[in-house]
Design a protein around this motif. Structure first.
Motif, PDB file in Angstrom:
ATOM      1  N   GLY A  86       0.716  -1.355  -0.091  1.00 42.24           N
ATOM      2  CA  GLY A  86       0.033  -0.017   0.021  1.00 42.24           C
ATOM      3  C   GLY A  86       0.672   1.265  -0.060  1.00 42.24           C
ATOM      4  N   PHE A  87       2.057   1.247   0.192  1.00 43.55           N
ATOM      5  CA  PHE A  87       2.780   2.621   0.147  1.00 43.55           C
ATOM      6  C   PHE A  87       3.251   2.794  -1.207  1.00 43.55           C
ATOM      7  N   ALA A  88       2.138   3.236  -2.036  1.00 39.07           N
ATOM      8  CA  ALA A  88       2.191   3.356  -3.517  1.00 39.07           C
ATOM      9  C   ALA A  88       1.107   4.167  -3.702  1.00 39.07           C
ATOM     10  N   GLU A  89       1.117   4.708  -5.207  1.00 34.68           N
ATOM     11  CA  GLU A  89      -0.206   5.213  -5.414  1.00 34.68           C
ATOM     12  C   GLU A  89      -1.141   4.211  -5.975  1.00 34.68           C
ATOM     13  N   TYR A  90      -0.986   3.203  -6.238  1.00 38.57           N
ATOM     14  CA  TYR A  90      -1.732   1.882  -6.751  1.00 38.57           C
ATOM     15  C   TYR A  90      -1.160   0.784  -5.847  1.00 38.57           C
ATOM     16  N   ALA A  91      -2.093  -0.100  -5.746  1.00 29.08           N
ATOM     17  CA  ALA A  91      -1.901  -1.414  -5.080  1.00 29.08           C
ATOM     18  C   ALA A  91      -3.154  -2.307  -5.707  1.00 29.08           C
ATOM     19  N   VAL A  92      -2.729  -3.749  -5.494  1.00 30.86           N
ATOM     20  CA  VAL A  92      -3.657  -4.591  -5.778  1.00 30.86           C
ATOM     21  C   VAL A  92      -4.038  -5.585  -4.631  1.00 30.86           C
ATOM     22  N   ALA A  93      -5.468  -6.121  -4.822  1.00 33.77           N
ATOM     23  CA  ALA A  93      -5.952  -6.743  -3.739  1.00 33.77           C
ATOM     24  C   ALA A  93      -6.974  -7.667  -4.172  1.00 33.77           C
ATOM     25  N   ASP A  94      -7.091  -8.854  -3.493  1.00 32.43           N
ATOM     26  CA  ASP A  94      -8.074  -9.958  -3.637  1.00 32.43           C
ATOM     27  C   ASP A  94      -9.581  -9.129  -3.752  1.00 32.43           C
ATOM     28  N   ALA A  95     -10.168  -9.081  -5.012  1.00 35.11           N
ATOM     29  CA  ALA A  95     -11.718  -8.887  -5.248  1.00 35.11           C
ATOM     30  C   ALA A  95     -12.416  -9.494  -3.976  1.00 35.11           C
ATOM     31  N   ALA A  96     -12.379 -10.290  -3.729  1.00 38.77           N
ATOM     32  CA  ALA A  96     -13.302 -11.069  -2.913  1.00 38.77           C
ATOM     33  C   ALA A  96     -13.278 -10.811  -1.513  1.00 38.77           C
ATOM     34  N   ALA A  97     -11.944 -10.131  -1.284  1.00 35.96           N
ATOM     35  CA  ALA A  97     -11.844  -9.728   0.297  1.00 35.96           C
ATOM     36  C   ALA A  97     -12.087  -8.352   0.511  1.00 35.96           C
TER      37      ALA A  97
END
Length: 325
Positions: A86-97
């Protein structure tokens, strides 16, 4: 985009580098999120040091909890999928969570609601079964994890004793609602707890510190009390004397919140609903002690690692990070 990346393990201030890089590409079942705020947690420091139970491949971006924005404009809370933290302008995450960010909290507060308050809720309610009228002892009560436990304890009607290190943190603990504050730097923690409870001790002890704090917990816990082991911020992992637990009749409970995300994710959603309700009626409100721009993240993570902060520090990548209505 800009992102902090770790190319080798070490102290956060030495190994975190702010770099220009391409936004991450979501994998199957993942979603790209614009980071609105990222909470700094002690595990971020452990990740930098290579001491966390999860060791992402190098280079990686730390930052394990965020309030983000989906492509269709929804405010959500998420645990980024490392190595794209998360220490960025964009991150990725699991959609279901993904979880909806509570309307009652702004971005920084919403990010800070996740790990600390989920851990507190599971530790105090699911594991320790804390009840109204019981005495709760919280170590590191002015920190990010401890402050959440203090508020959750008060919300259920417990009497809360907070242990802190120093006058500044003692003042924060009082503001959070601790009924009694014990400064471990100048007071005997066990004696103070015994005096405050008429010799009985604390019904529930919430310990994210380990080391000497755990030794104090074992001496200060009441008959049929429960010690919830949450972490080892002191760096020392204690070896409990089980014969002592036997003769004193108390329980030692482990709490690894992350396991619930895979073992029973529905409980995580149930917990989030309860936390959202508590936030809506003002019973809990994450203590965000500082909001720093993205370029201040490494120094802030180092301060958390050094144990000199209170509440939660939030990294806010965008300038006008608007509060929720």
């Amino acid at each position: 985009m800009q992102a902090w990346r770790v190319h080798e393990n070490g102290e956060p201030s030495e190994v975190m580098r702010l770099e220009e890089t391409e936004p991450p590409t979501p994998g199957d079942g993942q979603v790209l999120l614009k980071v609105r705020a990222a909470g700094i947690n002690f595990p971020d420091a452990l990740l930098c040091r290579g001491q966390y139970q999860v060791r992402p491949p190098l280079p990686f971006t730390p930052g394990v909890e965020i309030c983000g924005e989906t492509g269709d404009g929804r405010r959500v809370i998420a645990n980024p999928a490392l190595p794209y933290g998360g220490f960025a302008e964009y991150a990725v995450a699991d959609a279901a969570a993904l979880l909806p960010a509570p309307d009652a909290l702004d971005d920084a507060e919403a990010a800070a609601l996740h790990i600390g308050y989920q851990t507190g809720w599971f530790g105090l309610h699911r594991r320790a079964r804390l009840e109204a009228g019981e005495t709760l002892l919280v170590h590191a009560a002015a920190g990010g994890v401890g402050s959440a436990a203090v508020q959750l304890g008060k919300a259920v009607g417990a009497r809360v004793i907070g242990v802190v290190g120093g006058a500044e943190k003692a003042a924060v603990a009082r503001e959070l609602g601790c009924d009694i504050v014990v400064d471990r730097r100048g007071e005997d923690v066990v004696a103070a707890v015994k005096e405050a409870t008429g010799g009985r001790g604390a019904d529930v002890v919430y310990d994210p510190v380990g080391g000497e704090a755990y030794a104090q917990s074992a001496k200060a816990v009441a008959f049929e009390g429960r010690i919830v082991v949450v972490g080892f911020a002191s760096g020392a992992v204690p070896s409990p004397a089980l014969n002592h637990a036997l003769v004193k009749n108390y329980a030692i409970l482990g709490l690894h919140w992350g396991l619930y995300t895979t073992k029973n994710p529905e409980l995580v959603r149930h917990c989030h609903e309860r936390l959202t309700e508590l936030a809506a009626r003002g019973a809990i409100k994450p203590l965000v002690s500082e909001r720093v721009p993205l370029d201040g993240a490494a120094a802030a993570v180092q301060r958390v690692a050094d144990g000199v902060t209170t509440g939660r520090i939030a990294v806010v990548p965008a300038p006008a990070n608007g509060a929720a209505a």
